[in-house]
Design an enzyme around this catalytic site. Structure first.
Site, short mmCIF file in Angstrom:
data_model
loop_
_atom_site.label_atom_id
_atom_site.label_comp_id
_atom_site.label_asym_id
_atom_site.label_seq_id
_atom_site.Cartn_x
_atom_site.Cartn_y
_atom_site.Cartn_z
N ILE A 36 28.46 -20.83 -13.74
CA ILE A 36 28.41 -19.39 -13.45
C ILE A 36 27.28 -18.72 -14.22
O ILE A 36 27.05 -17.53 -14.09
CB ILE A 36 29.73 -18.66 -13.78
CG1 ILE A 36 30.27 -19.14 -15.14
CG2 ILE A 36 30.77 -18.84 -12.68
CD1 ILE A 36 31.42 -18.30 -15.67
N TYR A 143 45.78 -24.29 -23.57
CA TYR A 143 44.79 -25.29 -23.17
C TYR A 143 45.46 -26.66 -23.00
O TYR A 143 45.27 -27.33 -21.98
CB TYR A 143 43.70 -25.35 -24.25
CG TYR A 143 42.66 -26.41 -24.09
CD1 TYR A 143 41.70 -26.33 -23.09
CD2 TYR A 143 42.59 -27.48 -24.99
CE1 TYR A 143 40.71 -27.31 -22.97
CE2 TYR A 143 41.60 -28.44 -24.88
CZ TYR A 143 40.66 -28.36 -23.87
OH TYR A 143 39.69 -29.31 -23.76
P1 NAD Z 1 31.89 -25.67 -22.61
O1 NAD Z 1 32.72 -24.48 -22.85
O2 NAD Z 1 30.77 -25.97 -23.55
O3 NAD Z 1 31.29 -25.62 -21.13
C1 NAD Z 1 32.03 -25.19 -20.03
C2 NAD Z 1 31.06 -24.66 -18.99
O4 NAD Z 1 31.83 -24.19 -17.88
C3 NAD Z 1 30.22 -23.48 -19.48
O5 NAD Z 1 28.86 -23.70 -19.25
C4 NAD Z 1 30.74 -22.29 -18.67
O6 NAD Z 1 29.73 -21.34 -18.35
C5 NAD Z 1 31.23 -22.99 -17.41
N1 NAD Z 1 32.23 -22.19 -16.71
C6 NAD Z 1 33.17 -21.37 -17.22
N2 NAD Z 1 33.85 -20.79 -16.22
C7 NAD Z 1 33.34 -21.24 -15.07
C8 NAD Z 1 33.63 -21.01 -13.70
N3 NAD Z 1 34.60 -20.15 -13.32
N4 NAD Z 1 32.89 -21.66 -12.77
C9 NAD Z 1 31.89 -22.51 -13.13
N5 NAD Z 1 31.57 -22.76 -14.40
C10 NAD Z 1 32.30 -22.14 -15.37
O7 NAD Z 1 32.88 -26.92 -22.52
P2 NAD Z 1 32.56 -28.46 -22.84
O8 NAD Z 1 32.80 -28.65 -24.30
O9 NAD Z 1 31.30 -28.89 -22.26
O10 NAD Z 1 33.80 -29.16 -22.11
C11 NAD Z 1 33.69 -29.73 -20.82
C12 NAD Z 1 35.05 -30.32 -20.45
O11 NAD Z 1 35.45 -31.29 -21.42
C13 NAD Z 1 36.20 -29.29 -20.40
O12 NAD Z 1 37.11 -29.64 -19.40
C14 NAD Z 1 36.86 -29.45 -21.75
O13 NAD Z 1 38.20 -29.07 -21.70
C15 NAD Z 1 36.71 -30.95 -21.96
N6 NAD Z 1 36.79 -31.33 -23.39
C16 NAD Z 1 35.79 -30.98 -24.25
C17 NAD Z 1 35.90 -31.34 -25.59
C18 NAD Z 1 34.82 -30.98 -26.59
O14 NAD Z 1 34.95 -31.29 -27.77
N7 NAD Z 1 33.72 -30.37 -26.18
C19 NAD Z 1 37.02 -32.07 -26.04
C20 NAD Z 1 38.02 -32.36 -25.13
C21 NAD Z 1 37.89 -32.02 -23.79
#
Ligand code: NAD
Length: 318
Positions: A36, A143
């Site tokens: 987004i 979450y």
């Molecule tokens: P992040 O928050 O860095 O990135 C999420 C992205 O999603 C952002 O760029 C945001 O702009 C985008 N976004 C938000 N709402 C949106 C929408 N409505 N439509 C389209 N895009 C949208 O998260 P991340 O750390 O990259 O995590 C990615 C995945 O991995 C997630 O599912 C998260 O739960 C999972 N995860 C991450 C971690 C971690 O340590 N980073 C650990 C466990 C699980």
């Protein structure tokens, strides 16, 4: 049929590096980034980009049609710490986005789905050391509840509709290219930035809070490996435990001091302490290792060296 990949939430911490790696492997025009918001220049300049709201089925469907997408990696989500501030929004985003993508696969419009779960599916009643694949799961954050429900739905869509969905429970991911997006393990990234910039850090978790973590390169390798595995190798269709290293704020600070002896750390826990205390300290990921050959590469020492070297170069503009 030729593989064509869509990444939703491509501008986040994991999506950015996943997109770059998939483009390196498959060619830039085969991998469509979407979010987004716009991402960093390296991501935006590396290949096609589309604005997609993951909660809008039609906007995903249009891009899938435009590029003949076969595989979707759904990385958009609201993470643990931010989710506690906006619980209804977190639930809405995390669940609706997953249903949109699962339904595209159920209708045969796409072939394969990657959706990440998290160690947040576990809760205070889960065994904390070497947490088994199948165990008590009573998550206490919105979450964690959304990830656990998501896992159940992934397995359901596989069993009921034959949807080829694959998932891992990421631990805290440590990376230098893109800052983390509001999770409870974000301290383990911030600490490196602060160590290099001001030689001190105020940890929002207490010194002995041990959590499962992983360097980004390992997380990306796991993601690509599970997606490349033969369908018969994927024996768990909810989500696989995945592990690399576990450490405390004190242990990572000691590691940083080996390179920056002046570095000092203080501890002032905030609301994230309670979340961290509800999560496992270490994870048994033997199913992932046995079923599809998962192996991690980075330990605390090699991860810390990579983080300090890469961030040093970034800050010095080299
Ligand atoms: P992040 O928050 O860095 O990135 C999420 C992205 O999603 C952002 O760029 C945001 O702009 C985008 N976004 C938000 N709402 C949106 C929408 N409505 N439509 C389209 N895009 C949208 O998260 P991340 O750390 O990259 O995590 C990615 C995945 O991995 C997630 O599912 C998260 O739960 C999972 N995860 C991450 C971690 C971690 O340590 N980073 C650990 C466990 C699980």
């Amino acid at each position: 049929m030729k593989k064509s990949i869509l990444i939703i939430g491509a501008c986040g911490q994991i999506g950015t590096e996943l997109t770059l790696k998939l483009r390196e492997i498959n060619g830039k025009n085969t991998v469509i980034a979407s979010d987004i918001r716009e991402g960093n220049p390296e991501l935006m300049e590396s290949g096609p980009f589309e604005f997609i709201n993951a909660m809008d089925y039609n906007s995903i469907h249009n891009v899938v049609d435009k590029y003949n997408i076969t595989d979707i990696y759904l990385m958009a989500a609201m993470l643990s710490a931010t989710g506690e501030k906006f619980p209804a929004k977190a639930w809405e985003l995390n669940m609706n986005s997953l249903f949109n993508v699962l339904n595209l696969a159920k209708e045969g419009i796409i072939k394969k789905v990657f959706w990440p779960s998290s160690i947040a599916v576990f809760g205070p009643t889960t065994p904390k050391e070497n947490t088994p694949q199948a165990t008590i799961m009573e998550p206490s954050t919105v979450y964690g509840i959304s990830k656990q429900a998501g896992e159940r739905w992934c397995e359901y869509y596989f069993n009921k509709f034959g949807v080829d969905v694959r998932s891992v429970r990421y631990p805290g991911i440590i990376s230098w290219k893109t800052k983390p997006g509001g999770g409870t393990t974000d301290y383990a990234v911030e600490i490196f930035h602060n160590a290099l910039l001001i030689e001190k850090y105020n940890s929002f978790l207490s010194k002995n809070t041990k959590l499962p973590m992983m360097y980004m390169d390992d997380a990306i390798n796991a993601t690509i490996k599970i997606m490349d595995a033969k369908p018969s190798e994927i024996k768990i269709r909810s989500s696989y435990n995945l592990a690399a290293i576990s450490f405390t704020p004190q242990e990572i600070a000691e590691e940083i001091k080996k390179t920056i002896p002046e570095f000092s750390i203080k501890y002032h826990s905030d609301f994230r302490q309670k979340i961290a205390d509800s999560w496992p300290k270490s994870i048994d990921d033997s199913n992932a290792r046995k079923d599809w050959g998962w192996k991690h590469q980075f330990n605390l020492e090699t991860m810390s060296k990579r983080m300090l070297n890469n961030l040093y170069s970034k800050y010095k503009g080299w």
